[in-house]
Enzyme design. Sequence first.
Site, mmCIF file in Angstrom:
data_model
loop_
_atom_site.group_PDB
_atom_site.id
_atom_site.type_symbol
_atom_site.label_atom_id
_atom_site.label_comp_id
_atom_site.label_asym_id
_atom_site.label_seq_id
_atom_site.Cartn_x
_atom_site.Cartn_y
_atom_site.Cartn_z
ATOM 1 N N GLN A 45 20.469 12.490 -4.733
ATOM 2 C CA GLN A 45 21.234 12.230 -5.960
ATOM 3 C C GLN A 45 21.498 13.512 -6.761
ATOM 4 O O GLN A 45 22.422 13.558 -7.575
ATOM 5 C CB GLN A 45 20.499 11.202 -6.837
ATOM 6 N N SER A 49 22.478 13.580 1.876
ATOM 7 C CA SER A 49 23.292 12.493 2.424
ATOM 8 C C SER A 49 24.774 12.775 2.173
ATOM 9 O O SER A 49 25.146 13.198 1.072
ATOM 10 C CB SER A 49 22.889 11.190 1.732
ATOM 11 N N GLY A 50 25.611 12.494 3.186
ATOM 12 C CA GLY A 50 27.042 12.773 3.058
ATOM 13 C C GLY A 50 27.784 11.835 2.118
ATOM 14 O O GLY A 50 28.647 12.249 1.341
ATOM 15 N N THR A 91 23.871 13.287 21.092
ATOM 16 C CA THR A 91 25.170 13.944 20.906
ATOM 17 C C THR A 91 25.589 13.846 19.439
ATOM 18 O O THR A 91 25.503 12.779 18.835
ATOM 19 C CB THR A 91 26.230 13.295 21.829
ATOM 20 N N CYS A 147 19.831 -1.195 -2.585
ATOM 21 C CA CYS A 147 19.012 -1.792 -1.525
ATOM 22 C C CYS A 147 18.234 -2.994 -2.051
ATOM 23 O O CYS A 147 17.825 -3.831 -1.289
ATOM 24 C CB CYS A 147 18.013 -0.778 -0.984
HETATM 25 C C1 LIG Z 1 17.504 8.944 -3.554
HETATM 26 C C2 LIG Z 1 18.016 8.412 -2.245
HETATM 27 N N1 LIG Z 1 17.384 8.719 -1.110
HETATM 28 C C3 LIG Z 1 17.792 8.273 0.087
HETATM 29 C C4 LIG Z 1 18.897 7.455 0.187
HETATM 30 C C5 LIG Z 1 19.342 6.972 1.553
HETATM 31 O O1 LIG Z 1 20.447 7.743 1.980
HETATM 32 P P1 LIG Z 1 21.330 7.310 3.255
HETATM 33 O O2 LIG Z 1 22.215 6.209 2.814
HETATM 34 O O3 LIG Z 1 22.083 8.573 3.627
HETATM 35 O O4 LIG Z 1 20.385 6.936 4.348
HETATM 36 C C6 LIG Z 1 19.598 7.087 -0.976
HETATM 37 C C7 LIG Z 1 20.748 6.153 -0.910
HETATM 38 O O5 LIG Z 1 20.807 5.173 -1.634
HETATM 39 C C8 LIG Z 1 19.140 7.592 -2.221
HETATM 40 O O6 LIG Z 1 19.774 7.272 -3.371
#
Ligand SMILES: Cc1ncc(COP(=O)(O)O)c(C=O)c1O
Length: 390
Positions: free
Chosen positions: A181, A201-202, A239, A327
């Site tokens: 974040q 994360s992309g 890959t 989530c």
């Molecule tokens: C703080 C944090 N860590 C990890 C993740 C997980 O990332 P990814 O969706 O790339 O697996 C998120 C996504 O909600 C996140 O906000």
Amino acid sequence: MGSSVYLDYNSTTPIDPEVIDAMMPFWHEKWANPSSAHGFGNQVRRAVDRAREQVAALIGAEEPSEIIFTSGATESNNTVVQDTLSYSDKSTTLITSPTEHAAIMGPAQQLENKGGSVHWLAVDKNGSPDLNSFDDALNRANNPLISLMWANNETGVINPIPKLAERAVEKGALFHTDAVQMTGKLPFRIKDLPIQLLSLSGHKIYGPKGIGALYVRRGTRVAPHLVGGHQERARRAGTENVPAIIGFGKACELAASSMDADATRINRLRDQLEHDILISCKGAVLQAADAERLPNTSNISFDRLDGEAILFMLDDQQIYVSTGSACESGSLEASHVLKAMGVESRHLNGSIRFSLGKQTTEDDVNRLIAVLPPIIDRCRELAPHIDTDA
Ligand SMILES: Cc1ncc(COP(=O)(O)O)c(C=O)c1O
């Protein structure tokens, strides 16, 4: 999106059109396997290396080779917890916090269930690690692995990661931060900090989903999470997802160039949103109000209301927000982050996360402010037993 208002950028972001343009040739022209020894493969290999440089540049890494591409931050976090410890002494302790994202909480709980040693830190009222608890854990553990997120996805609270890493490294600890974040919202240079591991994360930075990276400082040993191939210097077999890697690299380049201007503009809109909600909605309370926070995030609790009801009424108006982390929405469990912060039960269930981004406009904020107060009033009417002044 039409006339809808999207205020859920911490959950995911739309792909930047420039990112899509950068990816396109890698679907239908440059589709070779980057591991192939021929010239066609080499062309693709060079593009992957360029993307690695772009990611390294955004986070200020010393060398592009410190970047391992993964399927996202969940994989990066799992790699750290499951595979760093396998290279260490069996007695190694993981030190972490109850306000982490599920992608750390899950592997930490799994480790604990298998008999591993996990030390859960005490946190303060903003959800940041309590410094005494941190020092105490450091003094008691033998060369621990520490995993603490830089900025919290639910509240936007920024943990004092450079300070914590400084203390940790003096005690010989290995320090990992989930910087998902933080990255692209505020600048940092990892090479100047005593941090060995960092997750990215992309899709949180206007890049594609299903791609991320683990930064591993040169000299730090991490066992590969996926084995069975020499890719990523045998640190992550399989890959490569080339188009996604190219898109992630481009997203990093774009983030580096627009971060300062975006942060200033978004911060102004976020402050306006907070101010207007707090004065126009009865019983609204801003979480972690006195903490240092990301410029785009507000977590606001509505006294004794149900966040899911507010979310669905906003959804009816095509205004998209989140309760707690994405989530966890869909389940009626109160946010583990707010619980760990010790938030009063009357404020636990009615919390809404507003997270703004590049496409957020003043009109979006005004539209939210026009519809939210009547929604809150309506929720109170539907729950007439609730005494709002209590
Ligand atoms: C703080 C944090 N860590 C990890 C993740 C997980 O990332 P990814 O969706 O790339 O697996 C998120 C996504 O909600 C996140 O906000």
